[in-house]
Each structure stands twice: as structure tokens, then as C-alpha cells.
Scaffold this motif. Structure first.
Motif, mmCIF file in Angstrom:
data_model
loop_
_atom_site.group_PDB
_atom_site.id
_atom_site.type_symbol
_atom_site.label_atom_id
_atom_site.label_comp_id
_atom_site.label_asym_id
_atom_site.label_seq_id
_atom_site.Cartn_x
_atom_site.Cartn_y
_atom_site.Cartn_z
ATOM 1 N N THR A 1 0.830 -1.213 0.000
ATOM 2 C CA THR A 1 0.000 0.000 0.000
ATOM 3 C C THR A 1 0.858 1.254 0.000
ATOM 4 N N HIS A 2 1.870 1.280 0.876
ATOM 5 C CA HIS A 2 2.743 2.456 0.934
ATOM 6 C C HIS A 2 3.549 2.619 -0.352
ATOM 7 N N ALA A 3 3.978 1.511 -0.954
ATOM 8 C CA ALA A 3 4.719 1.599 -2.210
ATOM 9 C C ALA A 3 3.843 2.185 -3.321
ATOM 10 N N ALA A 4 2.571 1.729 -3.390
ATOM 11 C CA ALA A 4 1.656 2.266 -4.397
ATOM 12 C C ALA A 4 1.394 3.752 -4.169
ATOM 13 N N LEU A 5 1.222 4.152 -2.905
ATOM 14 C CA LEU A 5 0.976 5.567 -2.605
ATOM 15 C C LEU A 5 2.191 6.419 -2.950
ATOM 16 N N ILE A 6 3.395 5.885 -2.677
ATOM 17 C CA ILE A 6 4.619 6.633 -3.000
ATOM 18 C C ILE A 6 4.742 6.810 -4.507
ATOM 19 N N ILE A 7 4.457 5.746 -5.265
ATOM 20 C CA ILE A 7 4.543 5.840 -6.727
ATOM 21 C C ILE A 7 3.536 6.859 -7.265
ATOM 22 N N LEU A 8 2.298 6.800 -6.765
ATOM 23 C CA LEU A 8 1.289 7.767 -7.207
ATOM 24 C C LEU A 8 1.674 9.190 -6.817
ATOM 25 N N SER A 9 2.244 9.360 -5.633
ATOM 26 C CA SER A 9 2.677 10.687 -5.200
ATOM 27 C C SER A 9 3.760 11.230 -6.118
ATOM 28 N N LEU A 10 4.706 10.375 -6.496
ATOM 29 C CA LEU A 10 5.768 10.809 -7.398
ATOM 30 C C LEU A 10 5.208 11.209 -8.758
ATOM 31 N N ILE A 11 4.196 10.471 -9.221
ATOM 32 C CA ILE A 11 3.579 10.807 -10.515
ATOM 33 C C ILE A 11 2.932 12.186 -10.458
ATOM 34 N N PHE A 12 2.238 12.488 -9.346
ATOM 35 C CA PHE A 12 1.562 13.778 -9.225
ATOM 36 C C PHE A 12 2.540 14.918 -8.943
ATOM 37 N N ILE A 13 3.652 14.612 -8.285
ATOM 38 C CA ILE A 13 4.627 15.648 -7.947
ATOM 39 C C ILE A 13 5.496 16.001 -9.143
ATOM 40 N N THR A 14 5.650 15.058 -10.095
ATOM 41 C CA THR A 14 6.563 15.269 -11.220
ATOM 42 C C THR A 14 6.297 16.559 -11.991
ATOM 43 N N PRO A 15 5.040 16.913 -12.358
ATOM 44 C CA PRO A 15 4.840 18.191 -13.072
ATOM 45 C C PRO A 15 5.292 19.408 -12.274
ATOM 46 N N PHE A 16 5.015 19.412 -10.961
ATOM 47 C CA PHE A 16 5.455 20.555 -10.155
ATOM 48 C C PHE A 16 6.979 20.600 -10.058
ATOM 49 N N PHE A 17 7.600 19.420 -9.929
ATOM 50 C CA PHE A 17 9.065 19.377 -9.890
ATOM 51 C C PHE A 17 9.655 19.901 -11.194
ATOM 52 N N TRP A 18 9.048 19.507 -12.326
ATOM 53 C CA TRP A 18 9.525 19.995 -13.617
ATOM 54 C C TRP A 18 9.328 21.509 -13.748
ATOM 55 N N MET A 19 8.218 22.017 -13.237
ATOM 56 C CA MET A 19 7.975 23.454 -13.288
ATOM 57 C C MET A 19 8.980 24.208 -12.428
ATOM 58 N N PHE A 20 9.262 23.686 -11.233
ATOM 59 C CA PHE A 20 10.202 24.363 -10.332
ATOM 60 C C PHE A 20 11.620 24.358 -10.897
ATOM 61 N N THR A 21 12.073 23.194 -11.373
ATOM 62 C CA THR A 21 13.429 23.143 -11.939
ATOM 63 C C THR A 21 13.512 23.948 -13.235
ATOM 64 N N GLY A 22 12.404 23.939 -14.014
ATOM 65 C CA GLY A 22 12.403 24.716 -15.247
ATOM 66 C C GLY A 22 12.494 26.207 -14.998
ATOM 67 N N SER A 23 11.947 26.660 -13.866
ATOM 68 C CA SER A 23 12.022 28.091 -13.550
ATOM 69 C C SER A 23 13.443 28.526 -13.228
ATOM 70 N N LEU A 24 14.332 27.578 -12.925
ATOM 71 C CA LEU A 24 15.717 27.893 -12.587
ATOM 72 C C LEU A 24 16.673 27.625 -13.738
ATOM 73 N N LYS A 25 16.138 27.177 -14.878
ATOM 74 C CA LYS A 25 16.986 26.829 -16.019
ATOM 75 C C LYS A 25 17.135 28.006 -16.981
ATOM 76 N N THR A 26 18.182 27.947 -17.754
ATOM 77 C CA THR A 26 18.344 28.886 -18.851
ATOM 78 C C THR A 26 17.526 28.395 -20.042
ATOM 79 N N GLU A 27 17.415 29.228 -21.052
ATOM 80 C CA GLU A 27 16.660 28.854 -22.241
ATOM 81 C C GLU A 27 17.280 27.640 -22.925
ATOM 82 N N ALA A 28 18.606 27.560 -22.884
ATOM 83 C CA ALA A 28 19.285 26.417 -23.511
ATOM 84 C C ALA A 28 18.973 25.121 -22.779
ATOM 85 N N ASP A 29 18.950 25.166 -21.446
ATOM 86 C CA ASP A 29 18.641 23.955 -20.672
ATOM 87 C C ASP A 29 17.194 23.516 -20.876
ATOM 88 N N LEU A 30 16.282 24.497 -21.011
ATOM 89 C CA LEU A 30 14.880 24.150 -21.214
ATOM 90 C C LEU A 30 14.648 23.443 -22.549
#
Length: 300
Positions: free
Chosen positions: A36-65
């Protein structure tokens, strides 16, 4: 002479079987919790991934993006997206405009929906069930069906380019909130209302002094729902607002998307700043919010 206690062989075998079953049940319970905890962790990572990409993308240069293959972490941390994004447009003004709409519509949704839900759930009158069915039926009508008639109506009464079309409809009740609050009001014992009536209280007194104080979790859930919907609403302000001084944060973000080029770095940076208040609000209100959602489904 003291005699030892004799335990039959059958009892020994039964005790051994029970011990094995108990150990097997414990292993199954541990395995179930791990899965149960493994499934919840996997689902949490799936939902967190877009926010993580948005946060890291805000710190990148145009070339890195625009780099291929994709780089998840910035090679060099660049705060220029935040500086440019927050200075390019008056986002402080847009935040104030959005908060005005959010707070006013939140008050309207809570008051009107609770009034209607109280009349359907706590007052006995012949047509309350058909009315409730009609109210639920309106939730199946897409917004796009009523979009043009509503715009024509608000234009004829001179409300276009004001916040009134985004606020006033909530003061007539929101069907989904009426459903949630009705479900919660049904869980409150009617003996309390009967006792208040014996003491001389009328329906308004019972509503404001008895029902609403007992319904804080459900009211908080409705208020949070409406705040989040108004904060992220894009189509409503796009239809009714034309003056840039009246724009909301959602419309402000659309300025970074041009016909031939989109400034993803600045858009992500401003999006991170704008989503922080919502996250903070949810963390402070999550216990009341979850309690209100849970209790609204106790009784049908």
C-alpha cells in the motif's frame, strides 16, 4: 505431592496451528502495508513530477529548457526568470484582483449554498425532493452551453469588464456545494432543532446559531473549493474582463505565450510564485478540509 498439568497432544497441535496462522497473518499484514505504501509513493511521485519539472524549469536557462535529451536538473541556477517574470507585468495588482474575486465569491458560495441546503435538508415541505433533483441535474449542463446566453445577459445589464459576472452568480448557490452541505446537514440530529424550537427559536436562529457552528468542517471545505476554483479560473475572466487593470493571475500568465514564441522560463517562475499561497493554504486547512469532505458522505 504436586502433580504437573497435563496438556493433551491435540491441544498442542491446535496451539501450534494458531501460532502459525498468527505469524502468517502478521506477515500478510506487513506485506499489505508495504504494498500500500509503495503504491501511494509511486502515485505521489507521478503527481509531484509536473510541479518538480515546473520548479526546476524556472531555474533553467533557455538552452537547458530546450536541451535534448531532457535535463531534469539545471546545469546552472538562473534566477533571471523570476526577476523578469515578476517585473514584466504588474502581478501584484493581478494578485489583488484575484483575491477580491476569490474572497467575494467564497462568501457568496458559502452563504447561498448553505441557505439552500438547509431548506432542503432540515425543513419539511412538499417539493424539496424534486427541487433537489433539479439542482443536481444542472450540474450535468456544461458551462459552454450557457456561456453565450450569460455573456449576452451580463452585457445588456452593463456588467461586462467588471467582477460582478464572476461573483454575483455564487450568491445564488452552487449545485455541488448544495449537495455537499445537504449531506452534512442530514447528519445533524433533528432533536437539536426540535429542542431549539421548543425554546422559542425560529428557523433563522436555528440556522445561524445552531447549524452553522456545527457545520464548520463542511463550510471550510466549500470555502476552500471555491477559493481554488476562483484562483485558477481562466475562462471566466477571459470572457468578461477586457481592461488589463482588472486582469487576474491566470490572464497575466497568458501574456508569456505569444503567437510565435512562448517564454516558458518566465511562465514557470511566475507559476511557482502563484502556486505557493495555494499550497500554504491547503497545508493549514487540510485537516478541516478532509474532515468536511469525509463527513458530507456519511448519510444520504
Amino acid at each position: 505431592m504436586a502433580q504437573g498439568i497435563y496438556i493433551p497432544e491435540q491441544n498442542e497441535e491446535q496451539a501450534l496451528i494458531e501460532a502459525r496462522q498468527s505469524a502468517s497473518n502478521r506477515r500478510f499484514s506487513i506485506g499489505q502495508r508495504i504494498a500500500t505504501h509503495a503504491a501511494l509513493i509511486i502515485l505521489s511521485l507521478i503527481f509531484i513530477t509536473p510541479f518538480f519539472w515546473m520548479f526546476t524549469g524556472s531555474l533553467k536557462t533557455e538552452a537547458d529548457l530546450n536541451a535534448l535529451p531532457i535535463t531534469w536538473l539545471p546545469q546552472t541556477i538562473d534566477l533571471g526568470n523570476y526577476i523578469y517574470g515578476l517585473q514584466a507585468l504588474p502581478f501584484a495588482l493581478y494578485i489583488v484582483n484575484t483575491l477580491v474575486i476569490c474572497l467575494c465569491s467564497m462568501i457568496g458560495a458559502v452563504l447561498a449554498s448553505s441557505f439552500v441546503a438547509y431548506g432542503i435538508a432540515r425543513i419539511d415541505w412538499p417539493l424539496r425532493t424534486p427541487l433537489f433533483i433539479i439542482i443536481l441535474g444542472t450540474t450535468m449542463i456544461p458551462f459552454y452551453v450557457t456561456m453565450v446566453p450569460l455573456f449576452t445577459l451580463f452585457r445588456n445589464i452593463g456588467w461586462v469588464d467588471t467582477y460582478l459576472p464572476l461573483i454575483v452568480p455564487t450568491f445564488f448557490g452552487v449545485p455541488f456545494y448544495i449537495f455537499l452541505l445537504r449531506q452534512f446537514f442530514l447528519t445533524i440530529p433533528k432533536d437539536l432543532s426540535d429542542a431549539a424550537k421548543i425554546d422559542g427559536a425560529n428557523e433563522l436562529s436555528i440556522f445561524f446559531r445552531l447549524i452553522l457552528p456545527l457545520s464548520k468542517p463542511a463550510l471550510a471545505a466549500v470555502a476552500l473549493f471555491q477559493f481554488l476554483i476562483s484562483w485558477s479560473d481562466f475562462l471566466g475572466p477571459l470572457i468578461y474582463l477586457s481592461n488589463q487593470n482588472h486582469y487576474t493571475v491566470s490572464l497575466g500568465l497568458s501574456f508569456f505565450q505569444g503567437q510565435y514564441n512562448t517564454e516558458y522560463g518566465a511562465m514557470m517562475a511566475v507559476s511557482v510564485v502563484l502556486v505557493i499561497p495555494v499550497i500554504i493554504l491547503f497545508f493549514f486547512a487540510q485537516r478541516t478540509f478532509i474532515q468536511g469532505i469525509t463527513l458530507t458522505g456519511v448519510k444520504g
